[in-house]
Design an enzyme around this catalytic site. Structure first.
Site, short mmCIF file in Angstrom:
data_model
loop_
_atom_site.label_atom_id
_atom_site.label_comp_id
_atom_site.label_asym_id
_atom_site.label_seq_id
_atom_site.Cartn_x
_atom_site.Cartn_y
_atom_site.Cartn_z
N ASN A 261 -9.97 -0.88 -1.62
CA ASN A 261 -8.52 -0.70 -1.46
C ASN A 261 -7.81 -1.31 -2.67
O ASN A 261 -7.80 -2.53 -2.83
CB ASN A 261 -8.09 -1.41 -0.16
CG ASN A 261 -6.60 -1.27 0.13
OD1 ASN A 261 -5.83 -0.88 -0.73
ND2 ASN A 261 -6.20 -1.63 1.34
N CYS B 55 0.82 -1.22 0.00
CA CYS B 55 0.00 0.00 0.00
C CYS B 55 0.85 1.27 0.00
O CYS B 55 0.36 2.35 -0.32
CB CYS B 55 -0.95 0.01 1.19
SG CYS B 55 -2.07 -1.38 1.17
N HIS C 260 -3.57 7.00 0.82
CA HIS C 260 -3.93 5.62 0.56
C HIS C 260 -5.34 5.37 1.12
O HIS C 260 -5.71 5.93 2.16
CB HIS C 260 -2.93 4.69 1.24
CG HIS C 260 -3.34 3.26 1.19
ND1 HIS C 260 -3.59 2.62 0.00
CD2 HIS C 260 -3.58 2.35 2.17
CE1 HIS C 260 -3.97 1.38 0.26
NE2 HIS C 260 -3.97 1.19 1.56
O1 UT7 Z 1 -4.11 -0.98 3.31
C1 UT7 Z 1 -3.68 -1.56 4.48
C2 UT7 Z 1 -4.37 -2.83 4.62
N1 UT7 Z 1 -5.54 -2.96 5.35
C3 UT7 Z 1 -6.09 -2.12 6.28
O2 UT7 Z 1 -5.70 -1.03 6.54
C4 UT7 Z 1 -7.29 -2.68 7.00
C5 UT7 Z 1 -7.28 -2.31 8.46
N2 UT7 Z 1 -8.33 -2.94 9.19
C6 UT7 Z 1 -9.65 -2.69 9.02
O3 UT7 Z 1 -10.02 -1.87 8.18
C7 UT7 Z 1 -10.65 -3.36 9.92
O4 UT7 Z 1 -9.97 -3.96 10.99
C8 UT7 Z 1 -11.52 -4.41 9.17
C9 UT7 Z 1 -12.46 -3.71 8.20
C10 UT7 Z 1 -10.67 -5.41 8.43
C11 UT7 Z 1 -12.36 -5.15 10.18
O5 UT7 Z 1 -13.18 -4.26 10.94
P1 UT7 Z 1 -13.26 -4.38 12.53
O6 UT7 Z 1 -14.21 -3.38 12.96
O7 UT7 Z 1 -11.86 -4.30 13.06
O8 UT7 Z 1 -13.88 -5.82 12.72
P2 UT7 Z 1 -13.26 -7.10 13.46
O9 UT7 Z 1 -12.12 -7.65 12.71
O10 UT7 Z 1 -13.08 -6.75 14.89
O11 UT7 Z 1 -14.48 -8.11 13.33
C12 UT7 Z 1 -15.72 -7.87 13.98
C13 UT7 Z 1 -16.67 -8.99 13.59
C14 UT7 Z 1 -16.07 -10.39 13.74
O12 UT7 Z 1 -17.10 -11.23 14.21
P3 UT7 Z 1 -17.18 -11.61 15.78
O13 UT7 Z 1 -15.87 -12.30 16.09
O14 UT7 Z 1 -17.34 -10.31 16.50
O15 UT7 Z 1 -18.37 -12.51 15.83
C15 UT7 Z 1 -15.72 -10.78 12.34
O16 UT7 Z 1 -15.74 -12.18 12.14
O17 UT7 Z 1 -17.02 -8.87 12.20
C16 UT7 Z 1 -16.81 -10.13 11.55
N3 UT7 Z 1 -16.46 -9.87 10.16
C17 UT7 Z 1 -17.39 -9.73 9.20
N4 UT7 Z 1 -18.72 -9.80 9.21
C18 UT7 Z 1 -19.37 -9.62 8.05
C19 UT7 Z 1 -15.23 -9.69 9.63
N5 UT7 Z 1 -15.33 -9.43 8.31
C20 UT7 Z 1 -16.66 -9.47 8.02
C21 UT7 Z 1 -17.39 -9.29 6.83
N6 UT7 Z 1 -18.73 -9.36 6.90
N7 UT7 Z 1 -16.81 -9.02 5.66
#
Ligand code: UT7
Length: 342
Positions: A299, A117, A269
């Site tokens: 992204n 990125c 980014h």
């Molecule tokens: O360019 C650099 C690369 N990437 C980034 O910068 C990404 C950085 N991270 C993020 O943007 C966020 O951490 C994410 C968007 C990836 C995730 O969001 P979050 O608010 O941190 O969610 P989380 O990982 O804490 O997950 C919360 C819940 C989980 O379920 P439980 O364990 O609470 O039951 C996940 O399994 O959301 C679930 N989950 C989803 N649910 C529906 C994770 N992905 C999905 C999805 N759809 N696509």
């Protein structure tokens, strides 16, 4: 006396025609438009056809042709190609070689860089240095990605798959003579670049296979295991992104004796709308000053910044004389910022 500097003289972008809505993703995985929109701000992304009709260098060549046309130069005027990607055409040779073949400019150096990125910012710094050193009059820099073919489209991969899109953005970095090279000059040139990495987080956003940290380069038994797909410690990446991006933007401003208010537009980014909003909040700038493309493209890794620049010009938000800051964070971890006068 004028000083030799470089500037972006041409800009181009290309995304594949297939628009994948959040709803469309629900046919493959357990997710929802509501979750994706609320947690990321993404409404859709463009994906390449899942066949051999499109390659990363194929997207790049269209973006490059636009950038060359805008710059008013021919491909044969380019002194060097720099290609930033994490989704190359092949493991080897580098995608810059494939692109060079498509552009029909044999003989010039063709360099791949792998800073994910942050690839565009790293690439811009290299292009700038080659031009400033007087080695090339024009350097073609492209960030291009086809991530869709590598993603795990089952529920297991939903945390990553919903985030990523395909696309390419290219710039021509050209020599320019600048009378006033001070940070407050209104002449168009690249001011400075500030690059970082911390390899202790290399495992927190990676795509291991194929690679020599495996027993063999590409173990067949990994397919379709988890390591055959990109993996991410999403929360940790988020925490570092919201710290490092404002930090490196401030570093760039301080190095030039400038303040946050001097920046006309941040074209950063794009990983998550919440990261963009936290960036604005940390620096105390209005969210309108932080240009968003995340809702339309997701992204696109090395392509987000040049796509953002192209979209900002199209939207009339980026105009000559503006001070632009571009901050990025991603796998490695790597992060960096470039400051430029448009
Ligand atoms: O360019 C650099 C690369 N990437 C980034 O910068 C990404 C950085 N991270 C993020 O943007 C966020 O951490 C994410 C968007 C990836 C995730 O969001 P979050 O608010 O941190 O969610 P989380 O990982 O804490 O997950 C919360 C819940 C989980 O379920 P439980 O364990 O609470 O039951 C996940 O399994 O959301 C679930 N989950 C989803 N649910 C529906 C994770 N992905 C999905 C999805 N759809 N696509």
């Amino acid at each position: 006396m004028p000083h030799l500097r470089s500037r972006i003289s041409g800009l181009g972008m290309c995304v594949p025609p297939w628009v994948v809505s959040n709803d469309e993703l629900t046919q493959w995985m357990d997710t929802s438009d509501e979750w994706i929109t609320q947690r990321t701000g993404i409404r859709q992304r463009h994906w390449a056809a899942q066949d051999t009709s499109t390659s990363t260098s194929g997207l790049a060549v269209d973006a490059c042709r636009d950038a060359l046309a805008q710059s008013g130069i021919a491909a044969t005027d380019v002194g060097m190609i720099i290609f930033a990607t994490l989704s190359p055409d092949a493991v080897f040779p580098g995608s810059a070689c494939f692109l060079q073949g498509k552009l029909g400019v044999p003989g010039i150096p063709a360099l791949d860089i792998r800073q994910q990125c942050t690839g565009f910012v790293y690439g811009l710094s290299i292009a700038d240095l080659y031009v400033r050193a007087g080695l090339h009059e024009h350097v073609l820099l492209v960030g291009s990605e086809i991530q869709s073919k590598a993603l795990d489209k089952s529920t297991r991969g939903r945390d990553m798959t919903v985030l990523f899109g395909d696309g390419a953005g290219a710039v021509v970095v050209s020599a320019t003579q600048v009378e006033d090279v001070s940070a407050r000059s209104k002449e168009s040139f690249l001011l400075s670049h500030h690059l970082h990495a911390d390899g202790s987080f290399a495992e927190d956003l990676l795509f291991r296979s194929p690679g020599t940290s495996n027993r063999i380069w590409n173990p067949p038994e990994l397919v379709p295991e988890r390591e055959a797909y990109p993996q991410m410690n999403g929360r940790l990446v988020f925490q570092h992104a919201v710290k490092r991006m404002p930090e490196v933007a401030l570093e760039a401003l301080e190095a030039n004796g400038l303040a946050v208010d001097d920046v006309d537009l941040f074209v950063n980014h794009q990983a998550n709308k919440r990261i963009n909003d936290k960036f604005a909040e940390s620096l105390g700038v209005s969210p309108e000053k932080v240009f968003d493309t995340i809702d339309l493209y997701g992204n696109t890794t090395a392509a987000t910044i040049p796509i953002g620049l192209a979209e900002a010009v199209k939207a009339g938000k980026l105009k000559p004389g503006m001070l632009v800051a571009c901050a990025a964070f991603g796998s490695g971890f790597t992060w960096g910022a470039s400051l430029l006068r448009w």
